[in-house]
Scaffold this active site. Structure first.
Site, PDB file in Angstrom:
ATOM      1  N   SER A 146       0.832  -1.210   0.000  1.00 47.20           N
ATOM      2  CA  SER A 146       0.000   0.000   0.000  1.00 47.20           C
ATOM      3  C   SER A 146       0.867   1.262   0.000  1.00 47.20           C
ATOM      4  O   SER A 146       0.361   2.358  -0.231  1.00 47.20           O
ATOM      5  CB  SER A 146      -0.981   0.001   1.182  1.00 47.20           C
ATOM      6  OG  SER A 146      -0.300   0.110   2.404  1.00 47.20           O
ATOM      7  N   HIS A 147       2.163   1.121   0.260  1.00 50.31           N
ATOM      8  CA  HIS A 147       3.044   2.296   0.245  1.00 50.31           C
ATOM      9  C   HIS A 147       4.259   2.094  -0.668  1.00 50.31           C
ATOM     10  O   HIS A 147       5.316   2.663  -0.447  1.00 50.31           O
ATOM     11  CB  HIS A 147       3.426   2.695   1.675  1.00 50.31           C
ATOM     12  CG  HIS A 147       2.264   3.306   2.395  1.00 50.31           C
ATOM     13  ND1 HIS A 147       1.236   2.546   2.922  1.00 50.31           N
ATOM     14  CD2 HIS A 147       1.908   4.596   2.601  1.00 50.31           C
ATOM     15  CE1 HIS A 147       0.326   3.349   3.451  1.00 50.31           C
ATOM     16  NE2 HIS A 147       0.700   4.597   3.276  1.00 50.31           N
ATOM     17  N   GLU A 156      -4.706   0.423   1.906  1.00 55.20           N
ATOM     18  CA  GLU A 156      -5.063  -1.004   1.856  1.00 55.20           C
ATOM     19  C   GLU A 156      -6.507  -1.153   1.350  1.00 55.20           C
ATOM     20  O   GLU A 156      -6.798  -2.010   0.516  1.00 55.20           O
ATOM     21  CB  GLU A 156      -4.910  -1.570   3.276  1.00 55.20           C
ATOM     22  CG  GLU A 156      -4.865  -3.073   3.379  1.00 55.20           C
ATOM     23  CD  GLU A 156      -3.685  -3.689   2.633  1.00 55.20           C
ATOM     24  OE1 GLU A 156      -3.912  -4.707   1.974  1.00 55.20           O
ATOM     25  OE2 GLU A 156      -2.573  -3.140   2.693  1.00 55.20           O
TER      26      GLU A 156
END
Ligand code: NDP
Ligand code: PYC
Length: 351
Positions: free
Chosen positions: A59-60, A200
């Site tokens: 997610s990053h 997410e």
């Protein structure tokens, strides 16, 4: 780029693409500079995005290039911002990010923070006026490498309802902590005070999967497992009910009004629907163990090791254990897998 992986049939598009870490870094850099970001700002971001992919923090990782680009297009980002450091006293250094992204401000400020904590035992880095989208573990890890314990926190945009409420007030407000270990990877945790990071939930929406219960509510406050409903109409929920709510409030206060910067609600109001990354401040604290121990700080660190043993010898895992295993795998293979659809979406950003 290597041969596509996980090909279901010769006609089907690949599910995943294999990229070397250099390719991830290079792609990140090219996208960011293509959208006008200065080399110094882009390099600092590319390092963090590459670390995210390396450690399988999807997610990053490169997913964030989509929102970075949106931020560059719709936010009031200063593309060539040079962070300005100011000394606020023996134990406090402040860095004005000048409405650039947070990463370069952290890189500049953390050097001064480490100098200060070596003299004072406890010191704070205040970052103001930054666009912020990244995970916090790269920051606490960078500090812990120097033998200090570290704590970092930041608000975001108000997407999260307080326990017992239904209107978003808090950001996803991450908090990260790092502790230097003896002969092992540091102890590091880094999580949102919402049930899960918004990124997410966005990945669930991209892949059309239903959310686990407890992550969000609809506009009427009823539990929802539909990612779009939670993201666009309802609200996310804090982790741990009222406990997460209180922690999230603490982060709003310490990394908002305490440091003269915006709360998540103020950040979202400033964004005014543009969909840019949150713009606010961050607080980072460092503790030098030599100043805190009653005497033998090395023995104290060994006692900390016993605590970790007490967790792991019964089969429980430490936070970051998955991440460090992923890192070893990625460094060993020299490459990572990214979803093909995401890779092609990111490539589009170069057009
Ligand atoms: P998770 O809920 O997955 O929690 C992540 C943390 O918990 C990691 O340290 C993880 O270690 C650890 N962990 C997960 N499962 C276990 C387990 N079974 N036992 C022990 N530890 C475990 O992540 P979030 O969705 O809350 O946050 C993800 C990222 O999003 C964070 O890096 C955060 O900084 C970032 N974020 C950034 C925001 C911003 O505004 N800049 C806002 C919100 C989030 P491991 O990695 O090894 O799995
Ligand atoms: O995933 O919640 C999130 C997030 C917010 C800002 C950056 N990441």
């Amino acid at each position: 780029m290597r041969a596509p992986q996980s090909v279901a049939s010769s006609a089907a598009p690949p599910a995943c693409i294999t990229l070397t870490l250099e390719e991830v870094h290079d792609l990140s850099l090219r996208v960011l500079t293509h959208h006008g970001l200065s080399s110094a700002q882009a390099q600092a971001i590319a390092r963090v995005i590459t670390a995210g992919e390396r450690d399988e923090c999807h997610s990053h990782g490169i997913y964030r290039l989509l929102s970075c680009t949106r931020t560059l297009q719709h936010g009031a980002v200063v593309r060539d911002a040079t962070p300005v450091v100011s000394d606020r006293g023996p134990g406090v250094v402040a860095v004005d990010a000048q409405f650039g992204f947070s990463q370069l401000a952290f890189e500049v400020g953390s050097k001064v923070l480490l100098e200060k904590v070596a003299k004072t035992g406890v010191a704070a880095l205040v970052i103001n006026n930054c666009y912020h989208f990244s995970a916090l573990w790269p920051e606490v890890e960078a500090l812990v490498e120097h033998g200090v314990a570290a704590l970092a926190m930041t608000p975001s945009h108000s997407w999260v309802a307080p326990a017992g409420g239904r209107r978003p007030v808090f950001g996803t407000n991450p908090i990260a902590f790092g502790w230097p270990r003896v002969g092992a990877h540091p102890y590091v945790f880094d999580f949102a005070t919402s049930a899960v990071a918004r990124g997410e939930i966005e990945l669930y929406r991209r892949s059309g999967r239903a959310l686990p219960a407890g992550w969000g509510i609809d506009a009427d406050g009823a539990s929802s497992t539909d990612a779009a409903t939670v993201l666009d109409q309802g609200a996310m929920l804090t982790f741990g009910g009222y406990k997460g709510s209180a922690l999230s409030t603490m982060i709003e206060l310490l990394a908002g009004p305490l440091i003269g910067d915006m709360t998540s609600s103020e950040s979202r109001a400033k964004d005014d629907g543009a969909g840019a990354a949150p713009c606010h401040g961050e607080l980072v604290l460092a503790f030098d163990p030599r100043f805190f121990s009653q005497g033998d700080f090395l023995e104290d660190r060994m006692r900390a090791e016993k605590l970790f043993e007490g967790i792991t010898d019964q089969g429980a895992r430490l936070p970051s254990q998955r991440r460090f295993a992923a890192r070893e795998r990625s460094l060993g293979n020299g490459c990572v897998q990214v979803p093909a659809a995401l890779y092609y979406d990111v490539r589009q950003l170069l057009l």
